[in-house]
Design an enzyme around this catalytic site. Structure first.
Site, PDB file in Angstrom:
ATOM      1  N   GLU A   1      17.904  31.815   5.481  1.00  0.00           N
ATOM      2  CA  GLU A   1      18.468  31.710   7.064  1.00  0.00           C
ATOM      3  C   GLU A   1      18.895  30.556   7.156  1.00  0.00           C
ATOM      4  O   GLU A   1      19.618  29.580   7.215  1.00  0.00           O
ATOM      5  CB  GLU A   1      17.484  32.633   7.002  1.00  0.00           C
ATOM      6  CG  GLU A   1      18.325  34.356   7.080  1.00  0.00           C
ATOM      7  CD  GLU A   1      17.413  35.259   7.831  1.00  0.00           C
ATOM      8  OE1 GLU A   1      16.333  34.406   7.826  1.00  0.00           O
ATOM      9  OE2 GLU A   1      17.821  36.161   7.379  1.00  0.00           O
TER      10      GLU A   1
HETATM   11  C1  HEC Z   1      20.874  33.343  10.065  1.00  0.00           C
HETATM   12  C2  HEC Z   1      20.302  34.757  10.532  1.00  0.00           C
HETATM   13  C3  HEC Z   1      18.862  34.632  11.015  1.00  0.00           C
HETATM   14  C4  HEC Z   1      18.164  33.969  11.383  1.00  0.00           C
HETATM   15  C5  HEC Z   1      17.865  32.401  11.550  1.00  0.00           C
HETATM   16  C6  HEC Z   1      16.838  34.578  11.629  1.00  0.00           C
HETATM   17  N1  HEC Z   1      16.936  36.238  10.752  1.00  0.00           N
HETATM   18 FE1  HEC Z   1      16.136  37.857  11.407  1.00  0.00          FE
HETATM   19  N2  HEC Z   1      16.712  38.457  10.273  1.00  0.00           N
HETATM   20  C7  HEC Z   1      18.252  38.538   9.786  1.00  0.00           C
HETATM   21  C8  HEC Z   1      18.741  39.422   8.618  1.00  0.00           C
HETATM   22  C9  HEC Z   1      20.258  39.230   8.873  1.00  0.00           C
HETATM   23  C10 HEC Z   1      17.795  40.101   8.885  1.00  0.00           C
HETATM   24  C11 HEC Z   1      17.866  41.421   8.052  1.00  0.00           C
HETATM   25  C12 HEC Z   1      17.165  41.406   6.212  1.00  0.00           C
HETATM   26  C13 HEC Z   1      16.911  41.766   5.666  1.00  0.00           C
HETATM   27  O1  HEC Z   1      16.550  43.047   6.152  1.00  0.00           O
HETATM   28  O2  HEC Z   1      16.606  42.019   4.265  1.00  0.00           O
HETATM   29  C14 HEC Z   1      16.430  40.180  10.076  1.00  0.00           C
HETATM   30  C15 HEC Z   1      14.918  40.623  10.289  1.00  0.00           C
HETATM   31  C16 HEC Z   1      14.491  40.269  11.200  1.00  0.00           C
HETATM   32  C17 HEC Z   1      12.968  41.228  11.264  1.00  0.00           C
HETATM   33  C18 HEC Z   1      12.587  42.961  10.978  1.00  0.00           C
HETATM   34  C19 HEC Z   1      13.641  43.651  11.832  1.00  0.00           C
HETATM   35  C20 HEC Z   1      13.394  45.333  11.158  1.00  0.00           C
HETATM   36  O3  HEC Z   1      13.651  46.271  12.122  1.00  0.00           O
HETATM   37  O4  HEC Z   1      13.625  45.033  10.134  1.00  0.00           O
HETATM   38  C21 HEC Z   1      12.790  40.665  12.352  1.00  0.00           C
HETATM   39  C22 HEC Z   1      11.565  41.223  13.297  1.00  0.00           C
HETATM   40  C23 HEC Z   1      13.343  39.153  12.676  1.00  0.00           C
HETATM   41  N3  HEC Z   1      14.253  39.224  11.628  1.00  0.00           N
HETATM   42  C24 HEC Z   1      13.043  38.068  12.863  1.00  0.00           C
HETATM   43  C25 HEC Z   1      13.678  37.014  13.104  1.00  0.00           C
HETATM   44  C26 HEC Z   1      12.476  35.810  13.543  1.00  0.00           C
HETATM   45  C27 HEC Z   1      11.343  35.634  14.430  1.00  0.00           C
HETATM   46  C28 HEC Z   1      12.719  34.340  12.955  1.00  0.00           C
HETATM   47  C29 HEC Z   1      12.824  33.367  13.232  1.00  0.00           C
HETATM   48  C30 HEC Z   1      12.168  32.805  12.824  1.00  0.00           C
HETATM   49  C31 HEC Z   1      14.626  35.284  12.452  1.00  0.00           C
HETATM   50  N4  HEC Z   1      14.606  36.363  12.640  1.00  0.00           N
HETATM   51  C32 HEC Z   1      16.024  33.778  11.698  1.00  0.00           C
HETATM   52  C33 HEC Z   1      18.253  37.365  10.536  1.00  0.00           C
HETATM   53  C34 HEC Z   1      18.391  36.182  10.914  1.00  0.00           C
END
Ligand code: HEC
Ligand code: HEC
Length: 357
Positions: free
Chosen positions: A147
């Site tokens: 990420e």
């Molecule tokens: C490169 C893309 C990417 C970035 C940058 C990213 N995310 Fe995500 N995020 C994802 C993905 C893909 C998942 C699901 C991963 C999994 O479930 O294994 C996720 C899951 C989540 C979830 C869980 C939601 C749920 O319903 O389960 C949250 C909340 C979240 N991210 C917040 C953030 C925050 C806050 C940041 C910055 C600090 C961030 N993400 C940065 C791709 C990203």
């Protein structure tokens, strides 16, 4: 341990039996409209109007302000190209309109980015529930090599090198002697995320007693959603987000939807009975959050509903049933959060420059 929130086939059968006859829902005469509202109120709950009404939410205005900055700041990523907003775009229903997100150095992870909207109401975060809440979750992406790829120690260092952050952290954490830390950044991001809620959907208005907030097709869809058994898993305030269930609890949906490699919850609990279990996703704003499933393999909501009918309930839904259920799902779109693009403090002389190779 793992069995607690996981719906087994047997439990599903029991729940369905309790709800009436599975497979024949919708074929009986429609109940009086007050009955449908009562049934809906038993299974679902309206969203609160403001983050201030979320029980236990300690977010302060200064934390929310800081969290909004961090959420949008690409300097938390090694390349300075990615922020939380890259993959969770508030203008795109809190997701990124892609099957798999593009992360550090154009890498792709193996799961679809779930929406951050209303994530505060989920009982755990990530498809496999490996983070217990938004605080814990927020620690993940910054340091995840696929990420944002910032080494753990580097996050606080980077924030300290941006002079304008000192003041914002001090305001947000007034009793803290060394307020610029990864932990406080997580708290602030989680505080901001608690404001990303979408109240006042037509369905919430209906739950509040406004019978005509749903039209006839949408009500028929709601009835099917309950009678067929969708609500056995997608229920509560988030119409999901409250439990885990095997994808393919009745019938395996096929490799396009459920590739063999990702066993979901089993990877967290190491319990084989959790194989292919995933967190039941929220269906709020689902018309805005294609593509669907943890694989992001389906762009058309009707197809997702059809797959659910077969995989989770062993039923081939008719076109008419699918259309009505989709009409109901459209009523779960609430007021989208209004977020002002934050002005970020400029980098200082010590701020690490973007890594581009
Ligand atoms: C490169 C893309 C990417 C970035 C940058 C990213 N995310 Fe995500 N995020 C994802 C993905 C893909 C998942 C699901 C991963 C999994 O479930 O294994 C996720 C899951 C989540 C979830 C869980 C939601 C749920 O319903 O389960 C949250 C909340 C979240 N991210 C917040 C953030 C925050 C806050 C940041 C910055 C600090 C961030 N993400 C940065 C791709 C990203
Ligand atoms: C046994 C529990 C269960 C039942 C019953 C169930 N679902 Fe699901 N639903 C899930 C799980 C688990 C997922 C996530 C699957 C995945 O991607 O791994 C899901 C995903 C979805 C999605 C995709 C959402 C997204 O954001 O990716 C939709 C839409 C959906 N379900 C609608 C329905 C409908 C409509 C019904 C009834 C016909 C239904 N579900 C019945 C557990 C269930």
């Amino acid at each position: 341990m793992s069995g607690r929130n996981v719906l087994t086939v047997a439990a599903l059968a029991l729940m369905l039996a309790a709800c009436g006859k599975p497979g024949e829902g919708g074929s009986t005469t429609a109940p009086a409209s007050e009955d449908l509202m009562k049934v809906a109120r038993d299974q679902f709950k309206a969203l609160p109007a403001s983050y201030k009404d979320i029980p236990g939410n300690t977010a302060t205005e200064d934390q929310i302000k800081l969290g909004a900055m961090l959420y949008h700041d690409p300097r938390l990523s090694g390349s300075h190209a990615l922020s939380c907003a890259s993959c969770h775009n508030i203008g795109l229903g809190g997701g990124d309109d892609a099957s798999f997100s593009i992360g550090h150095k154009w890498q792709q992870g193996g799961r679809n980015a779930p929406t951050v909207l209303n994530a505060v109401f989920n009982t755990a975060q990530f498809w496999d529930g490996r983070a217990k809440d938004l605080f814990e979750q927020a620690g993940g992406p910054m340091v995840n090599p696929i990420e944002m790829n910032s080494p753990k120690e580097h996050v606080a260092e980077q924030l300290k090198s941006i002079p304008g952050y000192a003041d914002a952290f001090a305001k947000a954490f007034p009793t803290d002697k060394d307020p610029v830390s990864l932990g406080n950044a997580q708290t602030a991001i989680a505080a901001f995320e608690s404001t990303l809620i979408t109240p006042n959907a037509p369905f919430d208005q209906y739950l509040a007693g406004k019978a005509d907030a749903l039209n006839a097709d949408q009500k028929a869809g709601l009835k099917l959603f309950v009678d067929k058994g969708c609500a056995a898993c997608h229920n509560g305030m988030n119409i999901g987000g409250g439990m885990y269930a095997k994808f393919g609890v009745v019938e395996a949906p096929g490799a396009k939807y459920l590739p063999a490699g990702d066993k979901g919850r089993e990877g967290v609990t190491h319990d084989v009975t959790d194989a292919y279990s995933f967190k039941v996703p929220t269906l709020r704003n689902v018309t805005l959050t294609a593509p669907y499933f943890h694989t992001g393999s389906v762009w058309d909501l009707s197809e997702a509903v059809r797959v659910m009918g077969k995989a989770q309930l062993g039923q081939q839904l008719s076109n008419d049933e699918v259309t009505k259920i989709v009409a109901f799902l459209g009523t779960l779109k609430g007021d989208q959060p209004k977020v002002e693009v934050p002005i970020l403090p400029p980098s200082g002389p010590q701020t690490t420059r973007p890594e581009r190779n």
